[in-house]
Write an enzyme that holds these catalytic residues in place. Structure first.
Site, short mmCIF file in Angstrom:
data_model
loop_
_atom_site.label_atom_id
_atom_site.label_comp_id
_atom_site.label_asym_id
_atom_site.label_seq_id
_atom_site.Cartn_x
_atom_site.Cartn_y
_atom_site.Cartn_z
N GLU A 8 56.97 28.40 39.36
CA GLU A 8 56.80 28.72 40.78
C GLU A 8 57.93 29.65 41.23
O GLU A 8 59.10 29.46 40.83
CB GLU A 8 56.81 27.41 41.57
CG GLU A 8 55.83 27.36 42.70
CD GLU A 8 54.36 27.45 42.28
OE1 GLU A 8 53.82 28.56 42.21
OE2 GLU A 8 53.76 26.39 42.06
N SER A 60 43.92 31.27 49.37
CA SER A 60 42.68 31.74 50.00
C SER A 60 42.75 33.25 50.26
O SER A 60 41.75 33.95 50.12
CB SER A 60 42.44 30.99 51.30
OG SER A 60 43.59 31.04 52.12
N SER A 61 43.93 33.75 50.61
CA SER A 61 44.00 35.19 50.92
C SER A 61 43.84 36.03 49.67
O SER A 61 43.14 37.05 49.68
CB SER A 61 45.29 35.53 51.66
OG SER A 61 46.41 35.14 50.91
N THR A 97 58.48 32.42 40.22
CA THR A 97 58.97 33.18 39.07
C THR A 97 58.28 34.54 38.98
O THR A 97 58.80 35.45 38.34
CB THR A 97 58.68 32.42 37.76
OG1 THR A 97 57.34 31.95 37.81
CG2 THR A 97 59.62 31.24 37.58
N ASP A 98 57.11 34.68 39.62
CA ASP A 98 56.33 35.92 39.39
C ASP A 98 57.07 37.17 39.87
O ASP A 98 57.20 38.14 39.13
CB ASP A 98 54.90 35.83 39.94
CG ASP A 98 54.77 35.51 41.41
OD1 ASP A 98 55.80 35.26 42.08
OD2 ASP A 98 53.62 35.51 41.91
N ASP A 148 48.75 35.11 42.25
CA ASP A 148 47.52 34.63 42.89
C ASP A 148 46.34 35.58 42.66
O ASP A 148 45.24 35.15 42.29
CB ASP A 148 47.74 34.46 44.41
CG ASP A 148 48.92 33.56 44.71
OD1 ASP A 148 49.42 32.91 43.77
OD2 ASP A 148 49.35 33.52 45.88
N GLY A 189 48.07 26.35 49.90
CA GLY A 189 48.74 26.76 48.67
C GLY A 189 47.78 27.05 47.53
O GLY A 189 48.18 27.09 46.37
C1 GLA Z 1 52.72 32.48 46.71
C2 GLA Z 1 52.76 33.94 46.27
C3 GLA Z 1 52.82 34.05 44.75
C4 GLA Z 1 53.95 33.20 44.17
C5 GLA Z 1 53.89 31.78 44.76
C6 GLA Z 1 55.08 30.96 44.33
O1 GLA Z 1 51.54 31.86 46.30
O2 GLA Z 1 51.62 34.62 46.73
O3 GLA Z 1 52.99 35.40 44.37
O4 GLA Z 1 55.19 33.79 44.40
O5 GLA Z 1 53.84 31.78 46.17
O6 GLA Z 1 55.09 30.77 42.96
#
Ligand code: GLA
Length: 383
Positions: free
Chosen positions: A32, A124-125, A34-35, A169, A121
Site C-alpha cells: 500500500e 470506483s473512480s 508503494t505504487d 487502481d 477504497g
Molecule cells: C489509492 C491510489 C493508489 C494507491 C493507493 C494506496 O487507491 O489511487 O494509486 O496509491 O491509494 O496504495
C-alpha cells in the site's frame, strides 16, 4: 449487476441502443502506498464494477447520464474547462487525455451506473475511468493497449481531479483476470499473474462506512510529497535513487537528521512495505497464508502509526480481527476510511463477522458492510 436499467434509460434518452462495457473495482492484498514510490503492489479485480453503454452521436458533444445519481451532463469535446460535476470530470478527463495522445474521440451518448461502493477504497473512480477508456478505445478503434488506457486514467486523476495517485487502481481495473492477483512492478510496469486460491481461507472486506475523500485536505498528496522530499535528500549522496523503491533502510537512516521526523516515518513505512510485499509473495507461493497474514497486520500497524492514513474505525475493525484470531487484516487502499481486508480461516468466518459487526455497531452506531471477495476479469465489452 443487472444492467437492464442502463439499457432502458439509454433507449428512453437517446432513442436507440448502444454498446455496453464494464470495468471493475479492485482489492489489494499487500503493498500500500508503494505504487507512486516505484514499488510493488498485489491487486486483483473484483466482481463489483462500473458499466457504461455508449454510442457515437455524430456531433462534437458528449451527453452523459449518471443513473445512480439521476444526473446528466453535457460538454463539448473542444471545451477547455472541465465540467462542474466531479463524475463528469472522469469522462471529460479521459477524452482530453486521449486527445493529448493525438487520437480523436467523436461525440457520444452514454448512460452509466455501477455497484462499486463509493469511498470504500475499492477504486470506483479508477473503474469509471477504465470503463470509459476501454469503451472509447474500442468504439473509435484508437489502438491503445490496456496499460496505456490505465495510464490515461491515472493522468485524469492528476489533471482533472487533483489526486496525484499511483497506477495500481487503473492498472488492476484494466488488467484483472478471474482467479488471479497481479504482482505489478510500478517502476518498470512489468507484471505477472499470480493464481489466488487460498484453500481453507476466505477473503472478506469490512466497510467502516466512514467515507474518505482522498482529495479533501490533500492528505494523499501530502504523503506523496513527503516521500519525494526524502528521495531528494537521499539522492544528494546516492544520485541513482530516483524513487523510494531504490532506497535502502541504511540510506534512509543516513539522512535522519536532514529530513523532518514526519517525512522520515513515512519513508520508513514505504521502504518496509516494499520488502513486506516481497516476503508475502514468497510465502504465498508456498501456500503459507499465516505468514501473509502476519505481514498484513504489520502493514496495518505501519499505515496507522507511521503513514497515518488509518482512522479510529479502521483501527477498531483491525483490533477486532486480531482478537477473533483472523489470519490477516489491514486497512486497504488509500486509507482515511473505507474497508479493511481480512484473510480468515473458514471455520472462524461466521463468528468473526457476528462478533465484529455487533461490537462495531455498539461502539460507533454504524452497521459495517461485508463484501466477500471474488476475483474477476478486468475491462471488457459485455453485450
Ligand atoms: C489509492 C491510489 C493508489 C494507491 C493507493 C494506496 O487507491 O489511487 O494509486 O496509491 O491509494 O496504495
Amino acid at each position: 449487476m443487472d444492467t437492464s436499467k442502463i439499457k432502458e434509460k439509454f433507449r428512453s434518452l437517446y432513442g436507440s441502443d448502444g454498446v455496453m462495457y464494464t470495468s471493475p473495482g479492485r482489492i489489494n492484498i499487500i503493498g500500500e502506498h508503494t505504487d507512486y514510490n516505484g514499488g510493488f503492489v498485489l491487486p486483483g479485480a473484483i466482481d463489483k464494477a462500473m458499466y457504461c453503454e455508449i454510442k457515437p452521436n455524430g456531433t462534437g458533444k458528449v451527453r452523459a447520464f449518471a443513473l445512480d445519481l439521476n444526473e446528466s451532463c453535457e460538454f463539448g469535446l473542444e471545451e477547455a474547462d472541465k465540467p462542474e460535476k466531479q463524475w463528469a470530470c472522469y469522462i471529460f478527463g479521459m477524452c482530453r487525455e486521449i486527445a493529448k495522445k493525438g487520437k480523436s474521440v467523436q461525440g457520444f451518448d452514454t448512460v452509466f451506473a455501477g455497484d462499486v461502493p463509493l469511498g470504500a477504497g475499492m477504486s470506483s473512480s479508477a473503474a469509471l475511468e477504465s470503463c470509459f477508456g476501454y469503451a472509447l478505445n474500442d468504439r473509435f478503434s484508437l489502438g491503445f493497449t490496456r496499460m496505456e488506457i490505465a495510464l490515461m486514467g491515472q493522468a485524469t486523476e492528476h489533471n482533472y481531479v487533483g489526486i496525484k495517485c499511483g497506477i495500481m487502481d487503473q492498472f488492476a481495473s484494466c488488467h484483472g483476470k478471474e482467479g488471479y492477483l497481479m504482482k505489478l512492478d510500478c517502476r518498470s510496469l512489468e507484471f505477472e499473474y499470480v493464481p489466488f486460491n487460498p484453500k481453507g481461507y476466505r477473503v472478506v472486506l469490512l466497510n467502516t462506512c466512514v467515507e474518505h475523500n482522498l482529495a479533501a485536505g490533500g492528505e494523499y498528496n501530502k504523503r506523496r510529497a513527503s516521500c519525494e522530499r526524502v528521495v531528494a535528500e537521499i539522492a544528494k549522496t546516492h544520485p541513482e535513487v530516483k524513487l523510494l523503491r531504490d532506497a535502502s533502510m541504511d540510506m534512509l537512516k543516513a539522512v535522519k537528521d536532514k529530513v523532518n521526523p514526519v517525512d522520515y516515518l513515512r519513508a520508513e513505512f514505504v521502504i518496509g512495505e516494499v520488502q513486506r510485499l516481497l516476503d508475502a509473495c514468497a510465502a504465498m507461493e508456498k501456500g503459507d497464508y499465516e505468514t501473509v497474514g502476519r505481514k498484513m497486520y504489520e502493514t496495518h500497524e505501519g499505515l496507522s502509526r507511521q503513514y497515518t492514513v488509518s482512522c479510529p474505525e479502521l483501527d477498531y475493525l483491525n483490533a477486532m480481527a486480531k482478537g477473533c484470531g483472523v489470519t490477516g487484516s489491514r486497512v486497504m487502499g488509500g486509507g482515511f476510511g473505507g474497508c479493511t481486508i481480512n484473510i480468515v480461516k473458514e471455520e472462524l468466518y461466521d463468528a468473526f463477522l457476528q462478533e465484529t459487526l455487533a461490537a462495531y455497531k455498539n461502539e460507533y452506531g454504524i452497521d459495517a458492510r461485508v463484501y466477500d471477495v471474488v476475483i474477476k476479469d478486468g475491462a471488457r465489452k459485455i453485450d
